[in-house]
Design an enzyme around this catalytic site. Structure first.
Site, mmCIF file in Angstrom:
data_model
loop_
_atom_site.group_PDB
_atom_site.id
_atom_site.type_symbol
_atom_site.label_atom_id
_atom_site.label_comp_id
_atom_site.label_asym_id
_atom_site.label_seq_id
_atom_site.Cartn_x
_atom_site.Cartn_y
_atom_site.Cartn_z
ATOM 1 N N HIS A 130 17.714 -35.017 67.895
ATOM 2 C CA HIS A 130 17.402 -36.291 67.219
ATOM 3 C C HIS A 130 18.226 -37.436 67.841
ATOM 4 O O HIS A 130 19.014 -38.097 67.148
ATOM 5 C CB HIS A 130 17.666 -36.175 65.702
ATOM 6 N N GLU B 31 16.730 -30.074 60.323
ATOM 7 C CA GLU B 31 17.726 -30.578 61.276
ATOM 8 C C GLU B 31 19.119 -30.419 60.677
ATOM 9 O O GLU B 31 19.299 -30.757 59.490
ATOM 10 C CB GLU B 31 17.456 -32.043 61.609
ATOM 11 N N ARG C 54 8.975 -37.852 63.336
ATOM 12 C CA ARG C 54 9.692 -37.019 62.377
ATOM 13 C C ARG C 54 9.107 -35.603 62.446
ATOM 14 O O ARG C 54 7.891 -35.437 62.623
ATOM 15 C CB ARG C 54 9.528 -37.551 60.945
#
Ligand code: NAP
Length: 325
Positions: free
Chosen positions: A285, A266, A237
């Site tokens: 991601h 993000e 993360r």
């Protein structure tokens, strides 16, 4: 009477059909402003929630007084106020295992892409700038035989170790809460303290969850322990890393490169300095983002949700103390 379920992630037709058979389904197609408004409207009746990539805090949960279960389509559960869910007796489930191998593949893609400068050099070819045989200015560094350092030796860490050890002949060192004798035996891996790992690994790979304990774990002090040839990989993360400190290390070339699948914000902002660095490979991601794995994750989440709503213990219960049966 069918229970009301709110999805904030679109599912495949077969999974939608399964849910429709057993529940009253409201689908929130996207999490833009109008989607969020629709979600807020649907929450008061909701008995179940299923989705990902939405911060479910106490304020939002308070709009759902009838909620019994939340099924996250992810293994990471940093988006959820777990204490509050537990206090309310709401069952939270996630989707471990089914995404482990795919996420480790992503990690290895970043290892290879950064070490061999795949994106930078492919862009050079695409731009029509391959004008002569390349020389040392464009050389990368080897992956095989280099030391793979894994921080967080859980499911994904282990799958990364397997690839490094068996596929690329890499010595594996790792750091976790506690040593893992079975992993050490299987991959000839060695446990290290965090500072030792940062100093000794050629590839420093993050595969741990975001928690209060890991937030900002890798900052300026940690980057200073790495060497100028170290390649940093983050598939965990974004917030586990102090991003300005990472940018500084990359700009000053105190580390060689970074392969990043996750970011503090993000989608990554267009103004991020990371976008202007040749020694960064940034992916949006995509850890678990294959057709097969995303379907397996969605199936797992639907199984968990339907079990919880039927009064059964979901297979992947994150907060077992909320289970009152
Ligand atoms: P896992 O099996 O629970 O493994 C996590 C490991 O991290 C555990 O072995 C744990 O060590 C270790 N750990 C936790 N806190 C630590 C700390 N403070 N210091 C050192 N080690 C620590 O989880 P997983 O399935 O491998 O997934 C890991 C994470 O990857 C997820 O939580 C998620 O955030 C991320 N992820 C990202 C993507 C993506 O799309 N990029 C996809 C999937 C997962 P102990 O066992 O010793 O406690």
């Amino acid at each position: 009477m069918k229970k009301s379920v709110v999805l904030y992630k679109k599912l495949s037709a077969p999974l939608m059909a399964r849910l429709h058979e057993q529940a009253e389904v409201t689908l929130i197609e996207s999490l833009d402003e109008s989607g969020l408004a629709k979600l807020r409207e649907a929450l008061p009746a909701a008995r179940g929630l299923l989705g990902a990539s939405l911060r479910l805090d106490a304020k939002l949960l308070d709009l759902a007084p009838n909620l019994e279960a939340v099924a996250s389509v992810s293994v990471g559960v940093d988006n959820y106020d777990i204490d509050y869910l537990t206090q309310r007796g709401i069952l939270l489930s996630n989707t471990p295992d089914v995404l482990t191998e795919t996420t480790a593949d992503t990690g290895f893609a970043l290892i290879l892409a950064t070490a061999r400068r795949v994106v930078e050099l492919a862009n050079m070819v695409r731009a029509g700038n391959w004008n002569q045989n390349i020389g040392p200015l464009h050389f990368g560094s080897d992956v095989h035989g280099k030391t793979l350092g894994i921080i967080g030796m859980g499911r994904i860490g282990e799958a990364l170790a397997q690839r490094g050890h068996f596929g690329f002949g890499m010595p594996v060192i790792y750091h976790s809460h506690s040593p893992k004798p079975a992993v050490e035996q299987r991959f000839n891996a060695e446990y290290r303290s965090l500072p030792d790992l940062l100093q000794q690994a050629d590839f420093v790979c993050l595969t741990l969850p975001l928690t209060a304990e890991t937030e900002g774990l890798i900052g300026a002090e940690e980057f200073a322990l790495m060497g100028p040839e170290t390649i940093f990989i983050n598939i965990s993360r974004g917030k586990v890393v102090d991003e300005p400190a990472l940018i500084e290390a990359l700009q000053q070339r105190t580390i060689r490169a970074a392969g990043l699948d996750v970011f503090v914000r993000e989608p990554l902002g267009h103004d991020s300095s990371l976008l202007r660095l040749n020694n960064v490979v940034a992916t949006p991601h995509i850890g678990s983002a294959t057709h097969e794995t995303r379907e397996a994750m969605a199936t797992c989440a639907v199984d968990n949700l339907l079990a919880a709503l039927a009064g059964e213990k979901p297979k992947n219960l994150v907060n077992p103390t909320a289970w009152k049966h």
